[in-house]
Design an enzyme around this catalytic site. Structure first.
Site, PDB file in Angstrom:
ATOM      1  CB  CYS A   1      40.127  36.527  32.168  1.00 13.01           C
ATOM      2  SG  CYS A   1      38.522  35.439  32.484  1.00 13.01           S
TER       3      CYS A   1
ATOM      4  CE  LYS B   1      35.099  38.145  24.732  1.00 13.05           C
ATOM      5  NZ  LYS B   1      35.972  37.563  24.486  1.00 13.05           N
TER       6      LYS B   1
END
Ligand code: NAD
Length: 441
Positions: A266, A326
């Site tokens: 994103c 992440k």
């Protein structure tokens, strides 16, 4: 109530499953036949904590269905959510081809009123393009069917997506009619019982809200990385600075952690897309241009530090802890690990990596250019240094005694500042982190 979700990826699958969990009858559609086949067999194609049990439960209750046929999903549906990908085009703008293809398919197949909701992250004006595409197909068919468009951007975080969807800070919905507002209110009522609002607004503002939110978060990260680089030069410690500024309620303590740059599906693409939207409208978003530049450089900061430690990188072996962009996700899109691994390989080094969930996904991107270990210590065998790139919880308290035995050199590059410099010193490691002074052996 019955709805359809088109696109069964990170957003579509979570959205469909969470709606089904409130008792709504949901059909999830995807053009990826293999994905749908697997979902029908109860195999979840992505790693997202809590999602698998929820999918299985709702399939069992016959509230959650999977199909490759958009047409089939439309029967008795009141709202249809478009949650397909909007990857960056070559020029950085969002590629709307998937969204508009779905819109055309809806126009070709709809037979009753629908609220057509864009959940994908799309530039301002996309709902109008969706409307035009549907209208065009209806016209070709020579039929007149009333429909509404709405914009309902999604703010979930991968790794915490189910929780975020079930307990959102807010829900943003852009509508053009009371009818659409009523249907969207009914759908989302179960998710706002915690008192957080559904914020209704005009469609362009809803579309812009999503980009502004991601751009703001990316700005906080790049700002902090820029400050971190200066901290290194002037002898300050960015983790102290973070604590110092994060306790100011006007600033807040989230998204101000220095690191090896932001990645994921994103932030990079959304920052690019909003910059492009501005350019197309003869405006330069100067702050975001800087945010992007800082991030591109930040992904290479670890490489700079590696060269500082090892003037000759060729022939060395680097252990890498973490691959996903992440923790708590297997998403490898725009992951800093890829930039770092590729740079090391180009310099003639060998990379051995371990990630608790993302190794299969990583193989699609990195293939056999790197080696994959069976656990975090396996990759340390004969490693000249360790690079920590994704802060999975299991990497937080390493067993130094085991590390000492396995590694050739006691050198650690910490791309997420998760280790304590004092502890590294105590155990005799040369320790490089971000925005802090190097700990010498
Ligand atoms: P994804 O790539 O995981 O999933 C997209 C799915 O759409 C794929 O399974 C693909 O096969 C399917 N698809 C493509 N064309 C189709 C068509 N014509 N008909 C049916 N299915 C089709 O993408 P994602 O990460 O879920 O993102 C979807 C959108 O949501 C993007 O616009 C993204 O920016 C936005 N978003 C993503 C996140 C996130 O964390 N991933 C969060 C908020 C918003």
């Amino acid at each position: 109530m019955k709805i359809s979700i088109i696109g069964t990826g990170y957003v579509g699958l979570v959205t469909g499953t969470c709606f089904a969990d409130t008792g709504i009858n949901v059909t999830c559609v995807d053009i990826n036949d293999d994905k749908i086949k697997k979902l029908k067999q109860g195999i979840i194609p992505i790693y997202e904590p809590g999602l698998d049990q929820m999918v299985l439960k709702n399939v069992e209750k016959e509230r959650l269905h999977f199909t490759t046929s958009l047409k089939e999903s439309l029967e008795h549906t009141e709202a249809i959510f478009i949650a397909v990908g909007t990857p960056p085009d070559e020029d950085g703008s969002a590629d709307l081809s998937h969204v508009l293809e779905v819109a055309r398919q809806i126009g070709r197949n709809m037979n009753h009123h629908l609220v057509i909701v864009t959940k994908s992250t799309v530039p301002i004006g996309t709902a109008q393009k969706v409307k035009a595409a549907v209208q065009d197909e209806l016209q070709k068919r020579g039929v007149e069917i009333d429909f509404d468009v709405a914009s309902n951007p999604e703010f979930l975080k991968e790794g915490n997506a189910v929780e975020d969807f079930l307990k959102p800070d807010r829900i943003v919905v852009g509508v053009e009619s009371e009818k659409a507002e009523k249907i969207m209110s009914r759908l989302y009522k179960p998710f706002v019982l915690n008192g957080h609002p559904i914020i209704f607004m005009d469609v362009p503002s809803a579309e812009m809200t999503k980009y502004a939110a991601n751009a703001m978060l990316a700005t906080k990260i790049s700002f902090m990385n820029d400050i971190a680089n200066l901290c290194e030069i002037v002898g300050a410690d960015v983790t102290n600075v973070r604590r110092g500024i994060g306790s100011d309620s006007r600033i807040g303590n989230k998204f101000i952690y220095a690191g090896a740059g932001y990645g994921g599906s994103c932030f990079p693409k959304d920052v690019k897309a909003i910059i492009k939207t501005a350019q197309l409208n003869n405006y330069n978003l100067r702050i975001l241009e800087a945010v992007e530049n800082v991030n591109d450089d930040q992904k290479k900061v670890i490489i700079r530090k590696i060269k500082e430690q090892f003037p000759e990188v060729k022939g060395l072996t680097f252990a890498m802890w973490g691959l996903s962009f992440k923790p708590q996700t297997d998403d490898m899109r725009e992951a800093p690990s890829v930039v770092i691994a590729n740079a090391l390989i180009e310099l003639g080094a060998k990379v051995k990596a371990y990630d608790p969930v993302a190794m299969e996904e990583a193989k699609h991107t990195l293939g056999d250019t790197i080696e994959y270990g069976k656990d975090q210590y396996d990759v340390l065998i004969d490693a000249d240094a360790l690079i920590l790139i994704t802060e999975w919880p299991e990497f937080r308290v390493p067993n130094y005694k085991v590390m000492d035995k396995l590694m050739n050199n006691k050198v650690v590059f910490d791309g997420r500042n998760i280790y304590d410099p004092e502890e590294m010193k105590e155990f005799g490691y040369k320790y490089y982190s971000i925005g802090r002074q190097v700990v010498k052996q």
